[in-house]
Design a protein around this motif. Structure first.
Motif, PDB file in Angstrom:
ATOM      1  N   ASP A 287     -24.383  -5.200 -20.515  1.00 49.83           N
ATOM      2  CA  ASP A 287     -23.730  -4.106 -19.787  1.00 49.83           C
ATOM      3  C   ASP A 287     -22.222  -4.309 -19.648  1.00 49.83           C
ATOM      4  N   ALA A 288     -21.695  -5.291 -20.355  1.00 46.45           N
ATOM      5  CA  ALA A 288     -20.253  -5.563 -20.283  1.00 46.45           C
ATOM      6  C   ALA A 288     -19.480  -4.414 -20.911  1.00 46.45           C
ATOM      7  N   PRO A 289     -18.267  -4.200 -20.464  1.00 47.05           N
ATOM      8  CA  PRO A 289     -17.445  -3.164 -21.092  1.00 47.05           C
ATOM      9  C   PRO A 289     -17.109  -3.557 -22.537  1.00 47.05           C
ATOM     10  N   VAL A 290     -16.808  -2.574 -23.342  1.00 45.12           N
ATOM     11  CA  VAL A 290     -16.473  -2.806 -24.742  1.00 45.12           C
ATOM     12  C   VAL A 290     -15.366  -3.847 -24.863  1.00 45.12           C
ATOM     13  N   SER A 291     -14.395  -3.775 -23.982  1.00 43.05           N
ATOM     14  CA  SER A 291     -13.254  -4.707 -24.052  1.00 43.05           C
ATOM     15  C   SER A 291     -13.705  -6.163 -23.950  1.00 43.05           C
TER      16      SER A 291
ATOM     17  N   ASP B  65     -21.986   2.666 -28.093  1.00 45.58           N
ATOM     18  CA  ASP B  65     -21.086   1.557 -27.791  1.00 45.58           C
ATOM     19  C   ASP B  65     -21.627   0.307 -28.464  1.00 45.58           C
ATOM     20  N   VAL B  66     -21.035  -0.824 -28.144  1.00 47.26           N
ATOM     21  CA  VAL B  66     -21.439  -2.078 -28.777  1.00 47.26           C
ATOM     22  C   VAL B  66     -22.923  -2.353 -28.532  1.00 47.26           C
ATOM     23  N   THR B  67     -23.351  -2.194 -27.310  1.00 49.24           N
ATOM     24  CA  THR B  67     -24.755  -2.470 -26.986  1.00 49.24           C
ATOM     25  C   THR B  67     -25.685  -1.556 -27.776  1.00 49.24           C
ATOM     26  N   ASP B  68     -25.330  -0.281 -27.908  1.00 52.38           N
ATOM     27  CA  ASP B  68     -26.143   0.636 -28.715  1.00 52.38           C
ATOM     28  C   ASP B  68     -26.252   0.137 -30.148  1.00 52.38           C
ATOM     29  N   ALA B  69     -25.135  -0.314 -30.709  1.00 55.94           N
ATOM     30  CA  ALA B  69     -25.142  -0.803 -32.091  1.00 55.94           C
ATOM     31  C   ALA B  69     -26.034  -2.031 -32.225  1.00 55.94           C
ATOM     32  N   VAL B  70     -25.932  -2.946 -31.275  1.00 62.75           N
ATOM     33  CA  VAL B  70     -26.767  -4.149 -31.340  1.00 62.75           C
ATOM     34  C   VAL B  70     -28.235  -3.771 -31.250  1.00 62.75           C
ATOM     35  N   TYR B  71     -28.575  -2.864 -30.362  1.00 59.57           N
ATOM     36  CA  TYR B  71     -29.977  -2.461 -30.249  1.00 59.57           C
ATOM     37  C   TYR B  71     -30.460  -1.749 -31.505  1.00 59.57           C
ATOM     38  N   ARG B  72     -29.607  -0.947 -32.131  1.00 60.88           N
ATOM     39  CA  ARG B  72     -30.008  -0.303 -33.395  1.00 60.88           C
ATOM     40  C   ARG B  72     -30.282  -1.348 -34.463  1.00 60.88           C
ATOM     41  N   LEU B  73     -29.534  -2.426 -34.416  1.00 60.98           N
ATOM     42  CA  LEU B  73     -29.689  -3.491 -35.404  1.00 60.98           C
ATOM     43  C   LEU B  73     -30.977  -4.277 -35.205  1.00 60.98           C
ATOM     44  N   VAL B  74     -31.354  -4.518 -33.955  1.00 55.57           N
ATOM     45  CA  VAL B  74     -32.491  -5.420 -33.704  1.00 55.57           C
ATOM     46  C   VAL B  74     -33.732  -4.746 -33.107  1.00 55.57           C
ATOM     47  N   GLU B  75     -33.627  -3.531 -32.618  1.00 58.14           N
ATOM     48  CA  GLU B  75     -34.725  -2.931 -31.855  1.00 58.14           C
ATOM     49  C   GLU B  75     -36.035  -2.836 -32.632  1.00 58.14           C
ATOM     50  N   ASP B  76     -36.045  -2.123 -33.747  1.00 56.64           N
ATOM     51  CA  ASP B  76     -37.279  -1.949 -34.512  1.00 56.64           C
ATOM     52  C   ASP B  76     -37.648  -3.191 -35.306  1.00 56.64           C
ATOM     53  N   THR B  77     -36.659  -3.950 -35.700  1.00 54.38           N
ATOM     54  CA  THR B  77     -36.867  -5.072 -36.607  1.00 54.38           C
ATOM     55  C   THR B  77     -37.157  -6.392 -35.906  1.00 54.38           C
ATOM     56  N   TRP B  78     -36.785  -6.498 -34.670  1.00 49.29           N
ATOM     57  CA  TRP B  78     -36.929  -7.740 -33.916  1.00 49.29           C
ATOM     58  C   TRP B  78     -36.119  -8.861 -34.557  1.00 49.29           C
ATOM     59  N   LEU B  79     -34.994  -8.507 -35.149  1.00 49.57           N
ATOM     60  CA  LEU B  79     -34.160  -9.531 -35.772  1.00 49.57           C
ATOM     61  C   LEU B  79     -33.565 -10.490 -34.744  1.00 49.57           C
ATOM     62  N   ASP B  80     -33.740 -10.177 -33.479  1.00 45.71           N
ATOM     63  CA  ASP B  80     -33.346 -11.131 -32.440  1.00 45.71           C
ATOM     64  C   ASP B  80     -34.428 -12.192 -32.245  1.00 45.71           C
TER      65      ASP B  80
ATOM     66  N   LEU C 199     -25.286 -11.396 -31.350  1.00 45.48           N
ATOM     67  CA  LEU C 199     -26.158 -11.679 -30.206  1.00 45.48           C
ATOM     68  C   LEU C 199     -25.617 -12.811 -29.336  1.00 45.48           C
ATOM     69  N   ARG C 200     -25.005 -13.803 -29.957  1.00 43.91           N
ATOM     70  CA  ARG C 200     -24.415 -14.903 -29.174  1.00 43.91           C
ATOM     71  C   ARG C 200     -23.389 -14.343 -28.190  1.00 43.91           C
ATOM     72  N   ILE C 201     -22.553 -13.439 -28.679  1.00 43.49           N
ATOM     73  CA  ILE C 201     -21.528 -12.842 -27.817  1.00 43.49           C
ATOM     74  C   ILE C 201     -22.172 -11.959 -26.757  1.00 43.49           C
ATOM     75  N   MET C 202     -23.169 -11.173 -27.161  1.00 47.70           N
ATOM     76  CA  MET C 202     -23.844 -10.299 -26.202  1.00 47.70           C
ATOM     77  C   MET C 202     -24.464 -11.114 -25.070  1.00 47.70           C
ATOM     78  N   HIS C 203     -25.046 -12.231 -25.398  1.00 50.77           N
ATOM     79  CA  HIS C 203     -25.657 -13.075 -24.372  1.00 50.77           C
ATOM     80  C   HIS C 203     -24.611 -13.718 -23.469  1.00 50.77           C
ATOM     81  N   GLN C 204     -23.437 -13.957 -24.014  1.00 50.06           N
ATOM     82  CA  GLN C 204     -22.377 -14.566 -23.206  1.00 50.06           C
ATOM     83  C   GLN C 204     -21.695 -13.553 -22.286  1.00 50.06           C
ATOM     84  N   VAL C 205     -21.441 -12.342 -22.784  1.00 51.59           N
ATOM     85  CA  VAL C 205     -20.725 -11.358 -21.962  1.00 51.59           C
ATOM     86  C   VAL C 205     -21.676 -10.437 -21.203  1.00 51.59           C
ATOM     87  N   GLY C 206     -22.918 -10.314 -21.684  1.00 52.42           N
ATOM     88  CA  GLY C 206     -23.908  -9.449 -21.045  1.00 52.42           C
ATOM     89  C   GLY C 206     -23.981  -8.095 -21.716  1.00 52.42           C
TER      90      GLY C 206
END
Length: 164
Positions: free
Chosen positions: A113-117, A60-75, A104-111
């Protein structure tokens, strides 16, 4: 043949990962994870057909964000840190940084664990998708891949990035 003559930078490409020139980027597994995430984050049709439909094979969206930043610490720091290891040049790094910041801005605003919608309906989502799209296209083209191909399921990404 001497070792330096075997360099992939002399036009030889490994096709171990679907045409991606693995030998060019020392941290190609991390690049593959970032590319997968950017690809999914950049495709609104995919997001509706896979994420909203709950197709677990693509995360889901959260999985994609974590794949993007997890190993790289791009956050925590810029993609510039990874030029020559994950990203080829400052152009790639700048596009990835912009995509990461927008998502990340959106993730921090919606959370997380927010639903994809909640992501897809967020007022900033179209801009995040555009930023991810620019980064995805640049990385795909630089790797000699077709940016318009549909995102691969996570099991395919896992097989492609396994150590052999």
């Amino acid at each position: 043949m001497q070792g330096s003559e075997k360099s992939s930078r002399r036009g030889r490409r490994s096709t171990t990962m679907d045409g991606m020139p693995l030998n060019d980027m020392p941290w190609w597994r991390w690049r593959a994870q970032a590319r997968s995430a950017l690809h999914m984050l950049s495709d609104p049709v995919f997001q509706r057909e896979r994420w909203l439909a709950g197709d677990a094979g693509f995360g889901d969206v959260t999985d994609a964000v974590y794949r993007l930043v997890e190993d790289t610490w791009l956050d925590n720091w810029s993609a510039e840190k990874y030029i020559g290891t994950i990203f080829r040049d400052s152009g790639e790094a700048a596009l990835v940084d912009l995509a990461v910041l927008r998502v990340l801005r959106i993730m921090h605003q919606v959370g997380p664990d927010a639903p994809v919608s909640a992501y897809l309906e967020h007022h900033g989502w179209p801009e995040a998708v555009r930023a991810a799209r620019e980064a995805h296209v640049r990385l795909a083209l630089n790797d000699g891949d077709e940016p318009e191909a549909p995102p691969r399921p996570l099991e395919v990404l896992e097989r492609l990035t396994q150590v052999r």
